[in-house]
Design an enzyme around this catalytic site. Structure first.
Site, mmCIF file in Angstrom:
data_model
loop_
_atom_site.group_PDB
_atom_site.id
_atom_site.type_symbol
_atom_site.label_atom_id
_atom_site.label_comp_id
_atom_site.label_asym_id
_atom_site.label_seq_id
_atom_site.Cartn_x
_atom_site.Cartn_y
_atom_site.Cartn_z
ATOM 1 N N GLY A 10 107.832 -30.463 5.596
ATOM 2 C CA GLY A 10 108.717 -31.236 5.721
ATOM 3 C C GLY A 10 110.280 -30.660 4.367
ATOM 4 N N ASP B 155 105.026 -41.486 -1.937
ATOM 5 C CA ASP B 155 104.070 -40.502 -1.299
ATOM 6 C C ASP B 155 102.428 -40.488 -2.871
ATOM 7 O OD1 ASP B 155 106.170 -38.656 -0.291
ATOM 8 O OD2 ASP B 155 105.948 -37.433 -1.974
ATOM 9 N N LYS C 161 105.336 -38.999 8.138
ATOM 10 C CA LYS C 161 105.102 -38.316 7.303
ATOM 11 C C LYS C 161 103.811 -37.370 7.879
ATOM 12 C CE LYS C 161 107.639 -39.151 3.737
ATOM 13 N NZ LYS C 161 108.632 -39.029 2.964
ATOM 14 N N ARG D 42 100.473 -42.677 8.293
ATOM 15 C CA ARG D 42 100.036 -43.437 7.146
ATOM 16 C C ARG D 42 99.803 -44.596 7.240
ATOM 17 N NH1 ARG D 42 102.478 -39.377 2.331
ATOM 18 N NH2 ARG D 42 101.561 -37.523 3.085
ATOM 19 N N ARG E 139 96.969 -36.393 1.280
ATOM 20 C CA ARG E 139 97.035 -37.440 0.383
ATOM 21 C C ARG E 139 96.159 -38.431 0.783
ATOM 22 N NH1 ARG E 139 100.889 -35.971 -3.145
ATOM 23 N NH2 ARG E 139 102.754 -35.085 -2.086
HETATM 24 C C1 S3P Z 1 110.329 -35.224 -1.241
HETATM 25 C C2 S3P Z 1 110.804 -36.271 0.018
HETATM 26 C C3 S3P Z 1 110.058 -37.341 -0.064
HETATM 27 C C4 S3P Z 1 108.353 -36.857 -0.248
HETATM 28 C C5 S3P Z 1 108.107 -35.744 0.025
HETATM 29 C C6 S3P Z 1 108.867 -34.716 -0.888
HETATM 30 C C7 S3P Z 1 111.382 -33.373 -1.120
HETATM 31 O O1 S3P Z 1 110.979 -37.399 1.783
HETATM 32 O O2 S3P Z 1 107.669 -37.860 1.125
HETATM 33 O O3 S3P Z 1 106.817 -35.710 0.018
HETATM 34 O O4 S3P Z 1 111.185 -32.790 -2.099
HETATM 35 O O5 S3P Z 1 112.368 -34.109 -1.344
HETATM 36 P P1 S3P Z 1 111.718 -38.413 1.523
HETATM 37 O O6 S3P Z 1 112.507 -38.063 0.624
HETATM 38 O O7 S3P Z 1 112.258 -37.695 3.311
HETATM 39 O O8 S3P Z 1 111.240 -39.693 2.386
#
Ligand code: S3P
Length: 442
Positions: free
Chosen positions: A98, A319, A346, A350, A392
């Site tokens: 993501g 996380d 996620k 989760r 995770r």
């Molecule tokens: C991340 C932000 C988080 C996190 C992801 C990594 C990042 O997501 O859950 O594992 O590197 O900016 P969100 O900001 O969309 O919640």
């Protein structure tokens, strides 16, 4: 059909030792991207050579950036400047990441070419409208599946107009996407966060000389100011360290030190929650490099109590909720985790996968709406846990064996490679009386 990689972890065990964890995932993605957009050449040390971060390296290479992997966790990046990327010759595969898709969209929105993005089955089901909307407002042309909300996505970049953006959901990925597009636009882009999220993008942009200011949740970035390449040392990932730290905190007889962990305050929510649970956590040594904070952390096992984690605290532990939920099974009383709707989007849903895993383990767990409650302490039991392709969940289930007299079998563990290569050896090295074996299911 191929074989499904699985892990069998036998407990019970306490965790003993001194270790390091692989590099921070969020910082590794950003280091590769921002150095690619910089002028000059620089090295990244401690880079997380995991599937997610290597997908970022491949995406940047596909856009003409020269990146040499000079060692397992060392990269040399030759920056091409803010406008030096070239049109990729094929669809960019973002795999399971993501962070890659959302951040790179911000970069692509400001380029003079067209690009196509896709990802694995999990990533193709995750919401992308949250980044597509602000980028369109800035002037990018984007179309996507599912009513312009899902991968695959096509983006034709162009010259962008700055916006003042107030994210509807606290998300560092959304914030970073808009800041990166702002970096490529003409003028000042503002992001006003109602709830603070991890600030690695802001810190790294400042370190590399961008025109960025931030106060009270309002971040301003001035577009078209060149970034200057500088070496980046990536700290150990606190989200990876959390698996061992939380398990050690709840298992009597454990004493564990993790060295060189990133302790940026936007990431240390897990330590604050552990402290509220009554855990014995100490920061042994703290230092800074490239605008990030590092520390050696030591945790010893103790009797823990339940806590309440409210919606305002969720982004700080986003996380770590799977491993905190496991820790809660060992706390006396009912732990509540409230307002965690973001967990539903996620790598898996989760809230559902945590409930399913903890139920298989025999814990007392309930999900109501977007709230999770766990009552402990519980003796956990041997069982089989399906990771549902979520790294995770797989690693949390492996740690659960610390509290089980017998084996936890975790199926579909290949996903661990997205964030924690070497996890099996890491756990074997710490879990004195336990054992960790891999096997395959046909
Ligand atoms: C991340 C932000 C988080 C996190 C992801 C990594 C990042 O997501 O859950 O594992 O590197 O900016 P969100 O900001 O969309 O919640």
């Amino acid at each position: 059909m191929g074989n499904t990689p699985c892990l069998r972890v036998r407990g019970p065990f306490a965790l003993q030792g001194e270790v390091r964890v692989p590099g921070d995932k969020s910082i590794s993605h950003r280091a590769a991207m921002l150095l690619s957009l910089s002028q000059g050449e620089a090295r990244i040390t401690g880079f997380l050579s995991s599937r997610d971060c290597l997908a970022t390296v491949n995406a940047l290479r596909a856009m003409g950036v020269e990146i040499d992997q000079t060692g397992g966790s060392e990269l040399a990046v030759k920056g091409v400047g803010l406008n030096g990327l070239s049109e990729p010759g094929d669809i960019i595969d973002c795999g399971n990441s993501g962070t890659l898709v959302r951040l790179v969209l911000g970069i692509l929105a400001g380029q003079q070419f067209t690009a196509f993005l896709t990802g694995d089955q999990s990533l193709r089901s995750r919401p992308m409208g949250r980044v597509i909307r602000p980028l369109r407002e800035m002037g990018a042309f984007i179309v996507a599946r599912g009513g312009d909300t899902r991968l695959p996505i096509a983006v034709r970049g162009g010259s962008l107009t700055p916006i003042s953006f107030v994210p509807e959901i606290p998300s560092a990925q959304v914030k970073s996407c808009v800041l990166l597009a702002g970096l490529l636009s003409s003028g000042i882009t503002t992001v006003s966060e109602t709830r603070r999220t991890r600030d690695h993008t802001e810190r790294m942009l400042e370190y590399l000389g961008a025109g960025i200011r931030s106060s009270d949740g309002r971040i301003e970035v001035e577009g078209r100011i060149a970034l200057v390449a500088k070496d980046i040392a990536v700290p150990g990932d606190i989200s990876s360290a959390a698996f061992a730290l939380c398990t050690a905190a709840a298992s009597l007889g454990s004493r564990l030190t993790v060295r060189g962990v990133g302790v940026n305050p936007t990431r240390t929510g897990v330590l604050r929650v552990l402290q509220r649970m009554g855990a014995r956590v100490t920061v042994e040594r703290q230092w800074s490099a490239n605008n990030e904070d590092f520390a050696d952390l030591t945790v010893s096992g103790a009797e823990l109590q339940s806590v309440d984690i409210g919606p305002e605290e969720i982004p700080d532990v986003i996380d770590e909720i799977p491993i905190l939920a496991l820790t809660a099974t060992q706390c006396a009383g009912t732990t509540t985790i409230r307002g965690a709707s973001e967990l539903r989007v996620k790598e898996s849903d989760r809230l559902y996968t945590i409930e399913k895993m903890l139920t298989s383990l025999g814990a007392d767990v309930e999900v109501r709406g977007d709230d999770l409650s766990i009552t402990g302490p519980s003796r956990l039991r041997p069982c089989v846990v399906d990771s549902c392709g979520d790294h995770r969940i797989a690693m949390t289930a492996a740690m659960a064996a610390a509290f089980v007299d017998g084996a936890v079998d975790i199926t579909d563990t290949d996903c661990i490679e997205t964030s924690f290569p070497g996890f099996q050896e890491f756990l074997s090295g710490l879990a004195g009386t336990g054992s960790v074996e891999s096997f395959c299911l046909n």
